[in-house]
Design an enzyme around this catalytic site. Structure first.
Site, short mmCIF file in Angstrom:
data_model
loop_
_atom_site.label_atom_id
_atom_site.label_comp_id
_atom_site.label_asym_id
_atom_site.label_seq_id
_atom_site.Cartn_x
_atom_site.Cartn_y
_atom_site.Cartn_z
CG ASN A 263 -0.12 0.27 2.48
OD1 ASN A 263 0.96 -0.27 2.68
ND2 ASN A 263 -0.63 1.15 3.31
CB CYS A 265 2.41 4.52 4.30
SG CYS A 265 1.41 6.00 3.93
CD GLU A 267 0.98 1.28 6.21
OE1 GLU A 267 1.92 1.74 5.52
OE2 GLU A 267 -0.10 1.86 6.38
N1 UDP Z 1 -3.76 6.70 3.36
C1 UDP Z 1 -4.16 7.32 2.20
N2 UDP Z 1 -4.16 8.69 2.11
C2 UDP Z 1 -3.75 9.49 3.16
C3 UDP Z 1 -3.33 8.86 4.35
C4 UDP Z 1 -3.35 7.46 4.42
O1 UDP Z 1 -4.50 6.65 1.24
O2 UDP Z 1 -3.77 10.72 3.02
C5 UDP Z 1 -3.78 5.21 3.47
C6 UDP Z 1 -2.44 4.61 3.08
O3 UDP Z 1 -2.65 3.32 2.55
C7 UDP Z 1 -1.75 4.53 4.41
C8 UDP Z 1 -2.90 4.06 5.29
O4 UDP Z 1 -4.01 4.80 4.79
O5 UDP Z 1 -0.67 3.67 4.38
C9 UDP Z 1 -2.74 4.30 6.75
O6 UDP Z 1 -2.38 5.64 7.01
P1 UDP Z 1 -2.51 6.26 8.46
O7 UDP Z 1 -2.15 5.21 9.44
O8 UDP Z 1 -1.77 7.55 8.51
O9 UDP Z 1 -4.08 6.53 8.55
P2 UDP Z 1 -5.05 7.08 9.69
O10 UDP Z 1 -5.96 5.94 10.01
O11 UDP Z 1 -4.29 7.58 10.86
O12 UDP Z 1 -5.79 8.18 9.01
#
Ligand code: UDP
Length: 561
Positions: A263, A265, A267
């Site tokens: 994906n 980022c 992970e």
């Molecule tokens: N992600 C995305 N756009 C964004 C931020 C996150 O598509 O602007 C997706 C991406 O796959 C990332 C995952 O959501 O690896 C998790 O990001 P994060 O943990 O920062 O999300 P949160 O749940 O805190 O918003």
């Protein structure tokens, strides 16, 4: 029910709260917690009320924080219940596939997810197009097309679609790919070179490296020259990172469904069509200065969180039937944590110490153990994931989920939960300047720092110096022990960032999202050393952030954007 902090309430209202047709908020945090708990409990056959209460408890107390798409979509009457944050889609070497996949990507963005692609099947720029005898536009042009589309589709109004673009290190267009972000642009893309063990060996032995398409060698160059291009580009603009393809595949729980992408980022390695939903254990909430981490609460929370995430796979409304099928065939979940830095500080351990890494590893190991036990129990109760008999767990280890543990960046949910450290990251800075509408620029200290130094009688003048510098390193009157524990992300050496990532990755089924911070004067060789060390430490991939590189920078003492 926990009270959200002011910043937490802001995130909740901006991104997660239900809104009426005029966009006015018509849901409180407590109501949203109940909405999520109820939706997840609706997947149960019996004791629905009990499960609803359990889920409400862990979420409402902020012990467990589901990720953004879950809050933004699940249980709402006016939206599809799409819980996944991570998707990987296949793109093949035909015009139909390129545009079909583009549309699929747009649908995933609309539903709140980010997408990863491996573009290695696409013929390189300049190759003949059979039907028209014209020239193929190639990988980088396709990436530009996808990037422009991502600009158009905001993710369900919640956030912009993030994309991971991967190209294998032996693709003939690899050099253009590596340099695609050097002049700016492609702002929706993270780029990573898909590096193989064979390439790392060629680099180590200083051998030539072949660029190949469809079995035909197109070019040969020294592996070291290609490596140089990678690290110089990463030095100038932060991209590309590297992912280690053989490691993704060797960690693949269902080996016949090959994995060659992650994906956005990094992970979450997935095979094409799969998606994964994420959720984080809030380590800050279960740690105290007096008693450290409460392992009992940790285990209880993990057990309930696994069930919550697993249930959502059943009630989910996925954007495409193929995604629903692939996701439900393996039932991967990505349970991780946030607030590791908070937990380490409360335990009195420096992030860049052997003790800090050991505790981080122990915590991750505990989460994994409890999650695997929970997934095994769920398998006995509800059945294994459908591809279990094709998985590495067959026949001895029943599992409901092909993978359970992922450490996400937790960019939004950490703010909502009120932790200081995001995911696996250290605190950003011990003090920073916050720009407010009402009071202008305010000097803000890390609350954990203020709590920690309560007994030290640090004079106000010293605190003023810390606020000014945004750092407590090398300041007279600050005990070494305090300075050691309160290093910000930029004050931690790159090797210590990498060692922390490795300490945690050891216990993670999927992968770890982590930034390796480098100072502005770091050289391309320094970046190369980070990438090589990441490979040697057994990481699945790595990205670096050099201060002042084109990727954008954060001013010292300023709040993270
Ligand atoms: N992600 C995305 N756009 C964004 C931020 C996150 O598509 O602007 C997706 C991406 O796959 C990332 C995952 O959501 O690896 C998790 O990001 P994060 O943990 O920062 O999300 P949160 O749940 O805190 O918003």
């Amino acid at each position: 029910m926990r009270q959200l902090t002011q910043a937490g309430q802001k995130v909740f209202e901006a991104r997660y709260a239900g809104k009426d047709e005029n966009g006015h908020i018509n849901e409180t945090f407590a109501e949203a917690v109940l909405r999520l708990a109820r939706a997840a409990a609706s997947a149960e056959k019996e004791n629905l009320k009990t499960w609803e209460e359990k889920f409400s408890h862990i979420i409402g107390e902020l012990l467990f924080v589901p990720s953004t798409p879950i809050w933004a979509n699940v249980g709402k009457k006016d939206r599809p219940w799409q819980p996944g944050a991570c998707f990987v889609l296949a793109v093949e070497d035909t015009l139909e596939s390129m545009y079909d996949t583009l549309k699929d990507m747009a649908l995933v963005f609309k539903s709140g997810g980010g997408v990863g692609f491996n573009f290695s099947a696409i013929r390189p720029r300049g190759d003949l197009v059979g039907t028209t005898k014209g020239q193929a536009s190639g990988v980088v042009e396709l990436i530009r097309l996808y990037d422009a589309s991502a600009d158009m589709v905001k993710q369900g109004g919640v956030r912009r679609g993030a994309i991971m673009g991967i190209l294998n290190v032996d693709h003939p267009e690899i050099i253009d790919f590596i340099q695609a972000k050097n002049d700016g642009g492609l702002t929706n893309f993270n780029l990573s070179v898909g590096v193989t063990d064979a390439f790392m060996e060629a680099l180590e032995k200083d051998l030539p490296w072949q660029l190949v398409f469809n079995g035909t060698v197109r070019r040969e160059l020294p592996a070291r020259r290609l490596w140089r291009i990678i690290i110089e580009s990463a030095h100038s603009c932060g991209d590309p990172g590297v992912i280690f393809l053989d490691r993704l595949q060797s960690g693949n729980p269902v080996p016949e469904n090959r994995i060659n992408a992650t994906n956005p980022c990094g992970e979450q390695p997935l095979s094409p069509g799969e998606s994964c939903l994420l959720g984080s254990i809030n380590l800050d909430r279960m740690s105290t200065f007096e008693g450290g981490l409460n392992k009992e609460i940790l285990e209880e929370t993990v057990t309930a969180a696994v069930r919550f995430l697993d249930n959502l796979i059943d009630v989910a409304d996925y954007p495409l039937p193929a995604i629903a099928a692939a996701t439900r065939a393996t039932r991967k979940i990505g349970l991780g944590f946030t607030g590791l830095a908070d937990a380490l500080i409360k335990a009195g351990l420096a992030y860049d110490s052997a003790g800090g890494r050991e505790l981080a590893g122990t915590i991750t190991g505990l989460i994994r153990q409890a999650a695997h036990a929970a997934s095994e129990k769920l398998a006995e109760e509800k059945g294994c994931f459908p591809l279990w008999d094709k998985s590495v767990f067959y026949p001895d280890r029943p599992r409901r989920n092909a993978a359970c543990i992922t450490i996400a960046p937790t960019g939004s949910v950490t703010t909502m939960a009120g932790c200081e450290g995001y995911g696996v990251e250290p605190i950003f800075a011990v003090a920073y300047t916050k720009t407010t509408n009402v009071a202008g620029d305010l000097e803000v200290f890390s609350p954990l720092f203020l709590e920690y130094i309560k007994d030290y009688n640090i004079p106000a003048e010293t605190l003023a110096v810390i606020a000014e510098k945004g750092s407590c390193q090398g300041i007279e009157g600050i005990p070494e022990e305090v300075a050691g524990i309160f290093k910000g992300a930029r004050e931690i050496a790159p090797i210590d960032h990498l060692l922390m990532q490795a300490a945690v990755q050891k216990h993670v089924d999927n992968a770890v999202s982590k930034t390796i911070n480098l100072p502005e004067d770091a050289s391309a060789e320094d970046i190369g050393a980070c990438y090589k060390t990441a490979y040697e430490l057994g990481l699945k991939g790595v990205t670096v952030f050099r201060e002042g590189s084109k990727k954008g920078t954060v001013t010292v003492g300023r709040e993270r954007a």
